[in-house]
Scaffold this motif. Structure first.
Motif, PDB file in Angstrom:
ATOM      1  N   GLU A 139       0.842  -1.202   0.000  1.00  0.00           N
ATOM      2  CA  GLU A 139       0.000   0.000   0.000  1.00  0.00           C
ATOM      3  C   GLU A 139       0.873   1.247   0.000  1.00  0.00           C
ATOM      4  O   GLU A 139       1.836   1.355   0.758  1.00  0.00           O
ATOM      5  CB  GLU A 139      -0.918  -0.015   1.218  1.00  0.00           C
ATOM      6  CG  GLU A 139      -1.902   1.126   1.144  1.00  0.00           C
ATOM      7  CD  GLU A 139      -3.074   0.991   2.111  1.00  0.00           C
ATOM      8  OE1 GLU A 139      -3.405  -0.144   2.503  1.00  0.00           O
ATOM      9  OE2 GLU A 139      -3.634   2.052   2.439  1.00  0.00           O
ATOM     10  N   ALA A 140       0.556   2.193  -0.888  1.00  0.00           N
ATOM     11  CA  ALA A 140       1.396   3.381  -1.030  1.00  0.00           C
ATOM     12  C   ALA A 140       0.631   4.666  -0.734  1.00  0.00           C
ATOM     13  O   ALA A 140       1.235   5.691  -0.410  1.00  0.00           O
ATOM     14  CB  ALA A 140       1.957   3.449  -2.449  1.00  0.00           C
ATOM     15  N   ALA A 141      -0.686   4.636  -0.862  1.00  0.00           N
ATOM     16  CA  ALA A 141      -1.477   5.851  -0.597  1.00  0.00           C
ATOM     17  C   ALA A 141      -2.938   5.439  -0.516  1.00  0.00           C
ATOM     18  O   ALA A 141      -3.319   4.389  -1.031  1.00  0.00           O
ATOM     19  CB  ALA A 141      -1.299   6.867  -1.725  1.00  0.00           C
ATOM     20  N   SER A 142      -3.764   6.276   0.140  1.00  0.00           N
ATOM     21  CA  SER A 142      -5.207   6.014   0.069  1.00  0.00           C
ATOM     22  C   SER A 142      -5.951   7.336   0.139  1.00  0.00           C
ATOM     23  O   SER A 142      -5.469   8.309   0.728  1.00  0.00           O
ATOM     24  CB  SER A 142      -5.641   5.045   1.153  1.00  0.00           C
ATOM     25  OG  SER A 142      -5.545   5.663   2.394  1.00  0.00           O
ATOM     26  N   PHE A 143      -7.121   7.342  -0.495  1.00  0.00           N
ATOM     27  CA  PHE A 143      -7.897   8.582  -0.620  1.00  0.00           C
ATOM     28  C   PHE A 143      -9.355   8.308  -0.325  1.00  0.00           C
ATOM     29  O   PHE A 143      -9.894   7.277  -0.742  1.00  0.00           O
ATOM     30  CB  PHE A 143      -7.750   9.155  -2.036  1.00  0.00           C
ATOM     31  CG  PHE A 143      -6.319   9.439  -2.377  1.00  0.00           C
ATOM     32  CD1 PHE A 143      -5.716  10.601  -1.963  1.00  0.00           C
ATOM     33  CD2 PHE A 143      -5.564   8.494  -3.069  1.00  0.00           C
ATOM     34  CE1 PHE A 143      -4.380  10.835  -2.239  1.00  0.00           C
ATOM     35  CE2 PHE A 143      -4.237   8.714  -3.354  1.00  0.00           C
ATOM     36  CZ  PHE A 143      -3.633   9.895  -2.943  1.00  0.00           C
ATOM     37  N   GLU A 144      -9.989   9.257   0.391  1.00  0.00           N
ATOM     38  CA  GLU A 144     -11.410   9.106   0.725  1.00  0.00           C
ATOM     39  C   GLU A 144     -12.165  10.344   0.318  1.00  0.00           C
ATOM     40  O   GLU A 144     -11.555  11.391   0.043  1.00  0.00           O
ATOM     41  CB  GLU A 144     -11.550   8.903   2.231  1.00  0.00           C
ATOM     42  CG  GLU A 144     -11.134   7.510   2.615  1.00  0.00           C
ATOM     43  CD  GLU A 144     -11.263   7.254   4.094  1.00  0.00           C
ATOM     44  OE1 GLU A 144     -11.830   8.118   4.799  1.00  0.00           O
ATOM     45  OE2 GLU A 144     -10.780   6.196   4.512  1.00  0.00           O
ATOM     46  N   ASP A 145     -13.486  10.224   0.327  1.00  0.00           N
ATOM     47  CA  ASP A 145     -14.358  11.372   0.044  1.00  0.00           C
ATOM     48  C   ASP A 145     -14.042  12.047  -1.277  1.00  0.00           C
ATOM     49  O   ASP A 145     -14.020  13.283  -1.362  1.00  0.00           O
ATOM     50  CB  ASP A 145     -14.240  12.410   1.177  1.00  0.00           C
ATOM     51  CG  ASP A 145     -15.229  12.089   2.274  1.00  0.00           C
ATOM     52  OD1 ASP A 145     -16.257  11.468   1.946  1.00  0.00           O
ATOM     53  OD2 ASP A 145     -14.941  12.440   3.432  1.00  0.00           O
ATOM     54  N   LEU A 146     -13.791  11.260  -2.285  1.00  0.00           N
ATOM     55  CA  LEU A 146     -13.477  11.826  -3.598  1.00  0.00           C
ATOM     56  C   LEU A 146     -14.780  12.010  -4.377  1.00  0.00           C
ATOM     57  O   LEU A 146     -15.494  11.036  -4.618  1.00  0.00           O
ATOM     58  CB  LEU A 146     -12.558  10.897  -4.378  1.00  0.00           C
ATOM     59  CG  LEU A 146     -11.218  10.585  -3.740  1.00  0.00           C
ATOM     60  CD1 LEU A 146     -10.483   9.512  -4.546  1.00  0.00           C
ATOM     61  CD2 LEU A 146     -10.357  11.843  -3.652  1.00  0.00           C
ATOM     62  N   SER A 147     -15.079  13.232  -4.708  1.00  0.00           N
ATOM     63  CA  SER A 147     -16.273  13.490  -5.514  1.00  0.00           C
ATOM     64  C   SER A 147     -16.000  14.708  -6.375  1.00  0.00           C
ATOM     65  O   SER A 147     -15.390  15.678  -5.925  1.00  0.00           O
ATOM     66  CB  SER A 147     -17.458  13.724  -4.580  1.00  0.00           C
ATOM     67  OG  SER A 147     -18.447  14.447  -5.264  1.00  0.00           O
TER      68      SER A 147
END
Ligand code: GLA
Length: 543
Positions: free
Chosen positions: A489-497
């Protein structure tokens, strides 16, 4: 359009040239199958003498020497099973028996292919007459495979799915059962072709050597174009000696009972695309009646070399202008100095395209070789671009050499989507056209399942190191994804709209570490929805 120019300029600025040779040696087990099949030219009208005569023609007329080794008997040699359910061939058509036919083919130094269905009935038996009803593998997987391979000594099998549909079978389950029956035979190294007329799913590569991706080819260009259009976005699925099968070659042939055939230019485009896409090359004509010009196309040694290249790669779209496409793949060595390139106009109007040297994967081009006329074209060698003007349905097929640069934009439509299938009704992510997407395509329907991920398998870094990555996405509702590089795992993103999922695009930027050589970058979301993905852009982080 402004956005496209920006991406191109951005990519151009950040291209990283490799001063020395970082190429990788690699070799697949099987190159794409080459041979002929009886279906397109003869349909059900086959018999022993015809098979022997066509095999002899393949041998005598130079096709075998060019690599066309498989003589594939298609539908029409069977008759209804015996009282014990034993498989039978038609004695009146094949009086010496199927083993004797295979022996004859082998005596010519060629390979023998046979046909069946994964379900109960074969395709030809459905509408025509009852000869093939109940002759499919369903319920007879082990016995039939033993017969075809261990008793009759065939080397190749094409397995259709008409009976599979009729018996309402699950394709993955049934083809897995069949693959196990093939593996259990004493004879090894059998070439297994799945014929499900759509891209079946990534599981096919675990079972078969090749799989049909489309409905049957026909001798008119719109059908060839349909096949190319479907395969343009499937190139990540051809890998490690397992191939998308674009169906038989419709070169040098007329469809039985009709005068329809491709023009010489269309035949060349057809052959060139099959070759660069590493499709099996299975001639579909009467081998005794091939016009000289068509024979030359099928025996074009440069195109065959492009097809039989030991890397066995697919050829993604690297540039596009309307219906004119530039597709390219490495040849001989991964990230080596030589690439195969086809520029083709699938549209109905003449086109003119400036082919970008950078998009082809070069800093500068040293030589360009034209596979149609078998000569170098010095005026095409360039540092920025070269122009190609094409009449409708025409193409140029080239070998290009030069100094390589790292690719900096990887499109979603060239990625490997693990749950992808084009069988209707399957839960599958999709590649979709969209004018506001870079190169006009993006990927949607990802996430909500640990298996439903997208991955770029071929991210090449000359020296390894830290890169700034940027993923361009769109989503009407909040979505999330994580990024893994080479399994970590290198990165994670949430709440993308982005508020709209058809024309509003945004990017997330992050740093990743790549190793020297090939890397895999995966975007996934095991439990929730992922945004739709346009592309990932990579450039080396400044020190
Ligand atoms: C299907 C296949 C063809 C051919 C016929 C035989 O249509 O797609 O290539 O094998 O069946 O019946």
């Amino acid at each position: 359009m402004r956005r496209l120019l920006f991406v191109a300029a951005f990519a151009g600025l950040l291209l990283c040239a490799c001063e020395r040779d970082y190429s990788i040696k690699y070799e697949v087990g099987h190159t794409p199958t080459m041979g002929m099949s009886f279906w397109n030219a003869f349909q059900l009208n086959i018999n022993e003498d015809l098979v022997k005569d066509q095999a002899l023609a393949v041998k005598e007329l130079g096709y075998a020497d060019a690599g066309y080794k498989f003589i594939n008997i298609d539908d029409g040699f069977q008759r209804p099973r015996g009282p014990e359910g034993n498989f039978l061939s038609d004695d009146s058509l094949f009086p010496s028996g199927m083993r004797a036919v295979a022996d004859y083919i082998h005596s010519l130094g060629l390979k023998a292919g046979i046909y069946t269905d994964a379900g109960d009935n074969t395709c030809g038996s459905e509408n025509i007459y009852a000869y093939g009803l109940g002759t499919g593998l369903y319920g007879h997987e082990k016995e039939d495979c033993k017969l075809f391979f261990d008793e009759w000594d065939y080397d190749f099998i094409k397995i259709d799915f008409c009976g599979g549909q009729h018996a309402k079978l699950d394709e993955r389950e049934q083809y897995t059962k069949i693959a196990e029956a093939i593996r259990a035979c004493d004879k090894k190294d059998i070439i297994f072709n799945i014929c499900r007329w759509r891209f079946p799913g990534t599981w096919a590569a675990d079972l078969a050597t090749s799989w049909r991706t489309t409905y049957d080819i026909r001798p008119w260009f719109s059908r060839v174009k349909y096949i190319i259009d479907e395969n343009l976005w499937l190139q990540a699925y051809t890998r490690d000696g397992h191939y998308n099968d674009c169906d038989m070659l419709e070169i040098g042939s007329k469809w039985p009972g009709s005068d329809a055939c491709l023009s010489p230019e269309e035949e060349f485009t057809h052959m060139a695309y099959w070759c660069i896409a590493s499709s099996p090359l299975i001639m579909g004509c009467d081998m005794r009646k091939v016009p000289e010009a068509s024979r030359e196309v099928m025996l074009n040694k440069d195109l065959i070399a492009m097809n039989q290249d030991k890397l066995g790669l697919g050829a993604p779209v690297v540039q596009r202008q309307g219906e004119t496409y530039v597709v390219a793949k490495d040849i001989e060595r991964i990230f080596g100095p030589k690439r195969a390139v086809v520029v083709m106009n699938l549209g109905e109007e003449p086109s003119s395209i400036d082919v970008s040297v950078a998009d082809l994967g070069f800093e500068s081009i040293k030589s360009v070789y034209d596979c149609k006329v078998h000569t170098e074209v010095p005026e095409m060698a360039s540092e920025s671009s070269f122009n190609v003007s094409l009449e409708p349905h025409c193409c140029v097929a080239l070998f290009v050499t030069g100094k390589r640069i790292e690719k900096s934009v990887y499109q979603a439509e060239e990625s490997f989507m693990n749950m992808f299938s084009t069988i209707e009704g399957y839960q599958s992510p999709v590649y979709l056209p969209n004018e506001s997407a870079d190169m006009g395509m993006y990927a949607a329907g990802l996430g909500c399942n640990p298996d439903n991920w997208l991955q770029w398998n071929n991210v090449f870094s000359c020296k390894g190191g830290e890169y700034v990555a940027s993923v361009r996405y769109t989503s009407a509702n909040p979505t999330a994804f994580k990024v893994s590089v080479n399994g970590r795992e290198a990165a994670s993103f949430e709440d993308l709209s982005t508020g709209d999922d058809s024309s509003a695009w945004e990017s997330v930027n992050f740093k990743i570490k790549l190793k020297r050589g090939l890397n895999q970058i995966r975007l996934s979301n095991d439990t929730g929805f992922m945004p739709s993905i346009d592309c990932i852009t990579l450039h080396k982080a400044e020190r």
